[in-house]
Design an enzyme around this catalytic site. Sequence first.
Site, mmCIF file in Angstrom:
data_model
loop_
_atom_site.group_PDB
_atom_site.id
_atom_site.type_symbol
_atom_site.label_atom_id
_atom_site.label_comp_id
_atom_site.label_asym_id
_atom_site.label_seq_id
_atom_site.Cartn_x
_atom_site.Cartn_y
_atom_site.Cartn_z
ATOM 1 N N ASP A 137 0.779 -1.243 0.000
ATOM 2 C CA ASP A 137 0.000 0.000 0.000
ATOM 3 C C ASP A 137 0.810 1.292 0.000
ATOM 4 O OD1 ASP A 137 -2.397 1.543 0.083
ATOM 5 O OD2 ASP A 137 -2.208 1.744 2.242
ATOM 6 N N CYS A 198 -21.926 0.041 -9.902
ATOM 7 C CA CYS A 198 -21.148 0.866 -8.954
ATOM 8 C C CYS A 198 -21.257 2.347 -9.328
ATOM 9 C CB CYS A 198 -19.683 0.417 -8.915
ATOM 10 S SG CYS A 198 -18.876 0.416 -10.514
ATOM 11 N N CYS A 218 -14.512 11.075 -3.041
ATOM 12 C CA CYS A 218 -14.803 9.709 -2.569
ATOM 13 C C CYS A 218 -14.928 9.698 -1.033
ATOM 14 C CB CYS A 218 -13.671 8.781 -3.019
ATOM 15 S SG CYS A 218 -13.766 7.119 -2.332
HETATM 16 C C1 B12 Z 1 -4.644 6.736 -3.048
HETATM 17 C C2 B12 Z 1 -5.393 5.472 -2.719
HETATM 18 C C3 B12 Z 1 -6.730 5.583 -2.379
HETATM 19 C C4 B12 Z 1 -7.526 6.868 -2.617
HETATM 20 C C5 B12 Z 1 -7.847 6.965 -4.131
HETATM 21 C C6 B12 Z 1 -8.398 5.654 -4.711
HETATM 22 C C7 B12 Z 1 -8.422 5.576 -6.217
HETATM 23 N N1 B12 Z 1 -9.304 4.746 -6.732
HETATM 24 O O1 B12 Z 1 -7.655 6.236 -6.898
HETATM 25 C C8 B12 Z 1 -8.751 6.636 -1.695
HETATM 26 C C9 B12 Z 1 -8.470 7.208 -0.315
HETATM 27 C C10 B12 Z 1 -10.063 7.208 -2.201
HETATM 28 C C11 B12 Z 1 -8.759 5.115 -1.608
HETATM 29 C C12 B12 Z 1 -9.900 4.383 -1.331
HETATM 30 C C13 B12 Z 1 -9.920 3.010 -1.263
HETATM 31 N N2 B12 Z 1 -8.854 2.190 -1.267
HETATM 32 CO CO1 B12 Z 1 -7.030 2.770 -1.689
HETATM 33 N N3 B12 Z 1 -5.289 3.134 -2.318
HETATM 34 C C14 B12 Z 1 -4.740 4.217 -2.753
HETATM 35 C C15 B12 Z 1 -3.306 3.935 -3.228
HETATM 36 C C16 B12 Z 1 -2.330 4.370 -2.141
HETATM 37 C C17 B12 Z 1 -2.956 4.601 -4.580
HETATM 38 C C18 B12 Z 1 -4.053 4.429 -5.645
HETATM 39 C C19 B12 Z 1 -3.793 5.302 -6.827
HETATM 40 O O2 B12 Z 1 -2.672 5.403 -7.291
HETATM 41 N N4 B12 Z 1 -4.844 5.944 -7.332
HETATM 42 C C20 B12 Z 1 -4.754 6.718 -8.535
HETATM 43 C C21 B12 Z 1 -5.428 5.945 -9.678
HETATM 44 C C22 B12 Z 1 -5.306 6.743 -10.966
HETATM 45 O O3 B12 Z 1 -4.705 4.729 -9.798
HETATM 46 P P1 B12 Z 1 -5.368 3.287 -9.490
HETATM 47 O O4 B12 Z 1 -6.509 3.394 -8.590
HETATM 48 O O5 B12 Z 1 -4.267 2.385 -9.088
HETATM 49 O O6 B12 Z 1 -5.929 2.965 -10.904
HETATM 50 C C23 B12 Z 1 -5.130 2.432 -11.945
HETATM 51 C C24 B12 Z 1 -5.891 1.322 -12.686
HETATM 52 O O7 B12 Z 1 -7.256 1.560 -12.568
HETATM 53 C C25 B12 Z 1 -5.319 1.433 -14.080
HETATM 54 N N5 B12 Z 1 -6.287 1.303 -15.144
HETATM 55 C C26 B12 Z 1 -6.881 2.296 -15.766
HETATM 56 N N6 B12 Z 1 -7.639 1.830 -16.750
HETATM 57 C C27 B12 Z 1 -7.500 0.508 -16.767
HETATM 58 C C28 B12 Z 1 -8.086 -0.435 -17.578
HETATM 59 C C29 B12 Z 1 -7.780 -1.772 -17.370
HETATM 60 C C30 B12 Z 1 -8.407 -2.786 -18.229
HETATM 61 C C31 B12 Z 1 -6.892 -2.117 -16.325
HETATM 62 C C32 B12 Z 1 -6.561 -3.519 -16.065
HETATM 63 C C33 B12 Z 1 -6.314 -1.134 -15.497
HETATM 64 C C34 B12 Z 1 -6.639 0.187 -15.736
HETATM 65 O O8 B12 Z 1 -4.758 2.726 -14.227
HETATM 66 C C35 B12 Z 1 -4.875 3.461 -13.045
HETATM 67 C C36 B12 Z 1 -3.617 4.270 -12.939
HETATM 68 O O9 B12 Z 1 -2.479 3.464 -12.928
HETATM 69 C C37 B12 Z 1 -3.352 2.373 -3.413
HETATM 70 C C38 B12 Z 1 -2.017 1.656 -3.147
HETATM 71 C C39 B12 Z 1 -1.040 1.840 -4.297
HETATM 72 N N7 B12 Z 1 0.178 2.125 -4.000
HETATM 73 O O10 B12 Z 1 -1.412 1.708 -5.459
HETATM 74 C C40 B12 Z 1 -4.462 1.940 -2.424
HETATM 75 C C41 B12 Z 1 -5.403 0.818 -2.858
HETATM 76 C C42 B12 Z 1 -5.793 1.064 -4.284
HETATM 77 N N8 B12 Z 1 -6.567 0.996 -2.003
HETATM 78 C C43 B12 Z 1 -7.154 -0.094 -1.646
HETATM 79 C C44 B12 Z 1 -8.389 -0.176 -0.948
HETATM 80 C C45 B12 Z 1 -8.716 -1.510 -0.298
HETATM 81 C C46 B12 Z 1 -9.245 0.930 -0.883
HETATM 82 C C47 B12 Z 1 -10.719 0.957 -0.446
HETATM 83 C C48 B12 Z 1 -11.518 -0.273 -0.853
HETATM 84 C C49 B12 Z 1 -10.792 1.183 1.087
HETATM 85 C C50 B12 Z 1 -12.191 1.458 1.605
HETATM 86 N N9 B12 Z 1 -13.058 0.463 1.700
HETATM 87 O O11 B12 Z 1 -12.518 2.561 1.950
HETATM 88 C C51 B12 Z 1 -11.208 2.244 -1.156
HETATM 89 C C52 B12 Z 1 -11.729 1.938 -2.573
HETATM 90 C C53 B12 Z 1 -12.214 3.158 -3.286
HETATM 91 C C54 B12 Z 1 -12.153 2.998 -4.804
HETATM 92 N N10 B12 Z 1 -13.291 2.877 -5.453
HETATM 93 O O12 B12 Z 1 -11.053 2.967 -5.367
HETATM 94 C C55 B12 Z 1 -6.427 -1.315 -2.217
HETATM 95 C C56 B12 Z 1 -7.214 -1.842 -3.410
HETATM 96 C C57 B12 Z 1 -7.229 -3.340 -3.566
HETATM 97 C C58 B12 Z 1 -8.019 -3.728 -4.789
HETATM 98 N N11 B12 Z 1 -8.626 -4.901 -4.745
HETATM 99 O O13 B12 Z 1 -8.112 -2.999 -5.750
HETATM 100 C C59 B12 Z 1 -5.006 -0.679 -2.578
HETATM 101 C C60 B12 Z 1 -4.311 -1.325 -3.756
HETATM 102 C C61 B12 Z 1 -4.149 -0.789 -1.286
HETATM 103 C C62 B12 Z 1 -3.625 -2.216 -1.074
HETATM 104 N N12 B12 Z 1 -2.320 -2.398 -1.100
HETATM 105 O O14 B12 Z 1 -4.356 -3.155 -0.889
HETATM 106 N N13 B12 Z 1 -7.528 4.593 -1.897
HETATM 107 S S1 SF4 Z 2 -16.842 -2.878 -10.933
HETATM 108 FE FE1 SF4 Z 2 -18.778 -1.810 -11.182
HETATM 109 S S2 SF4 Z 2 -19.269 -2.008 -13.346
HETATM 110 FE FE2 SF4 Z 2 -17.693 -3.534 -12.883
HETATM 111 S S3 SF4 Z 2 -18.843 -5.402 -12.455
HETATM 112 FE FE3 SF4 Z 2 -18.463 -4.375 -10.479
HETATM 113 S S4 SF4 Z 2 -20.294 -3.095 -10.156
HETATM 114 FE FE4 SF4 Z 2 -20.304 -3.705 -12.299
HETATM 115 S S1 SF4 Z 3 -17.582 7.060 -2.489
HETATM 116 FE FE1 SF4 Z 3 -15.681 5.993 -3.106
HETATM 117 S S2 SF4 Z 3 -15.702 4.017 -2.048
HETATM 118 FE FE2 SF4 Z 3 -17.780 4.902 -1.915
HETATM 119 S S3 SF4 Z 3 -18.909 4.049 -3.657
HETATM 120 FE FE3 SF4 Z 3 -18.005 5.962 -4.390
HETATM 121 S S4 SF4 Z 3 -16.014 5.389 -5.247
HETATM 122 FE FE4 SF4 Z 3 -16.705 3.670 -4.009
#
Ligand code: B12
Ligand code: SF4
Ligand code: SF4
Length: 350
Positions: A137, A198, A218
């Site tokens: 993380d 979602c 969020c």
């Molecule tokens: C900052 C952060 C947050 C922020 C922003 C989340 C976000 N979605 O960006 C906040 C505080 C909101 C957050 C919330 C949560 N988080 Co958080 N968070 C992080 C952290 C530190 C960085 C994420 C990040 O870089 N975000 C910026 C976006 C742009 O990047 P990304 O989310 O990784 O998305 C990438 C992919 O989606 C990819 N992508 C884009 N298009 C496509 C298309 C395809 C086909 C594919 C394959 C990929 C892809 O590109 C993006 C950029 O690289 C990571 C740990 C890490 N070092 O990565 C944990 C992490 C993502 N979090 C985690 C968790 C558990 C959560 C929560 C579920 C906690 C909760 N219940 O409240 C929520 C989920 C909210 C959500 N819908 O994402 C887990 C996710 C595990 C998983 N199964 O995905 C991580 C990986 C931590 C861990 N080590 O377990 N988080």
């Molecule tokens: S991530 Fe969202 S759009 Fe994708 S299967 Fe789950 S609920 Fe449906």
């Molecule tokens: S507020 Fe964030 S964690 Fe809650 S449903 Fe929306 S994206 Fe997911």
Amino acid sequence: MTDLLRLRKDIETEAKHLGFQHVGVASAFPAPHYKDFCEWIENNYHGTMGYLAREDTLAKRGDPQLILEGCQRILSLAFPYSPPQSGLSPAPRGVGRISTYATTADYHQILWEKLAKLEAFIRQQVDGPCKLISYVDTGPVLERSFAAQSGIGSAGKNSNLIIQGYGSYFFLAEILTDLPLPVDPPFTRDLCGTCQRCVDACPTNCILPNRTIDASRCISYLTIEHKGIIQDELKALMGTWLFGCDVCQIICPHNSQQLPADQAVGERVLPEMLELEPLFALDDHSFKTKFGQTPLARAKRDGILRNAAIILGNQRCASALPALKNALESESDPGLQDACRWAIHQIEAS
Ligand code: B12
Ligand code: SF4
Ligand code: SF4
């Protein structure tokens, strides 16, 4: 010489023995979806999480060799956590909801210890020196993107990594290494298709069309990461979430298959539902005694009380007025004061 194919298999066996359910290996370059990440930062979707936009961490996310010289591979590991026991209905009056991942002991420490064991195992198997750095993380690594690149799963529209047949209740961890382990094919299937449950269910409407979210809206960010004042528009949308948010995962059809309860990452330290009024009786010291060893410590006392006040306002909870008025007078944190003022207004105007 080390048989790398054999080593890859042995690492997976050992990782599974330690409780990691899925393991994959990806090349460390190019960093997948790095461009998407940079655009996300440029759009300020990271809100006040400044560490994500810092020049040094930004560069490291794009090039893992800046973290580990000679880095060749990133080994991604997924560790399951218990799904929430409650559904989507809001918490009852006077009660707030804690995201399921935060109800058990801090996963960072638990997985860190497991990664140290896995690192020691790898070193034992390798003839000669090898470089290894583990993260869970907190490292500047695109965890979800590398996990998808290593074949573990695919990012859903809610941006969570979904593992086919298992859902998204997984933590991710990784080991960076200079060992040229054989790589796994990336996961290229879209697991969402036409579903957009979602997107429709997200209370703050923060899910963007490109598998990322506007984190600054969020609820997980607002309740855990954001310090200070929360905009009124967002307060009203936070519902009854005290710490984190699980809505976009609960609604996801990939999570409808319940994993066995013994999958919990550590011992349960908190309930999913917490009484709010007693929180206002806690001073800094008693807050630390009660929650210091739980994930809630990250939001600190002022953050948790701010969130509690917002929930009480959303619930129009009249019995909480004395506690809220007392906090408004005695507390100095601007975010907490603002939340109390807002909540009192919501209750008195109802
Ligand atoms: C900052 C952060 C947050 C922020 C922003 C989340 C976000 N979605 O960006 C906040 C505080 C909101 C957050 C919330 C949560 N988080 Co958080 N968070 C992080 C952290 C530190 C960085 C994420 C990040 O870089 N975000 C910026 C976006 C742009 O990047 P990304 O989310 O990784 O998305 C990438 C992919 O989606 C990819 N992508 C884009 N298009 C496509 C298309 C395809 C086909 C594919 C394959 C990929 C892809 O590109 C993006 C950029 O690289 C990571 C740990 C890490 N070092 O990565 C944990 C992490 C993502 N979090 C985690 C968790 C558990 C959560 C929560 C579920 C906690 C909760 N219940 O409240 C929520 C989920 C909210 C959500 N819908 O994402 C887990 C996710 C595990 C998983 N199964 O995905 C991580 C990986 C931590 C861990 N080590 O377990 N988080
Ligand atoms: S991530 Fe969202 S759009 Fe994708 S299967 Fe789950 S609920 Fe449906
Ligand atoms: S507020 Fe964030 S964690 Fe809650 S449903 Fe929306 S994206 Fe997911």
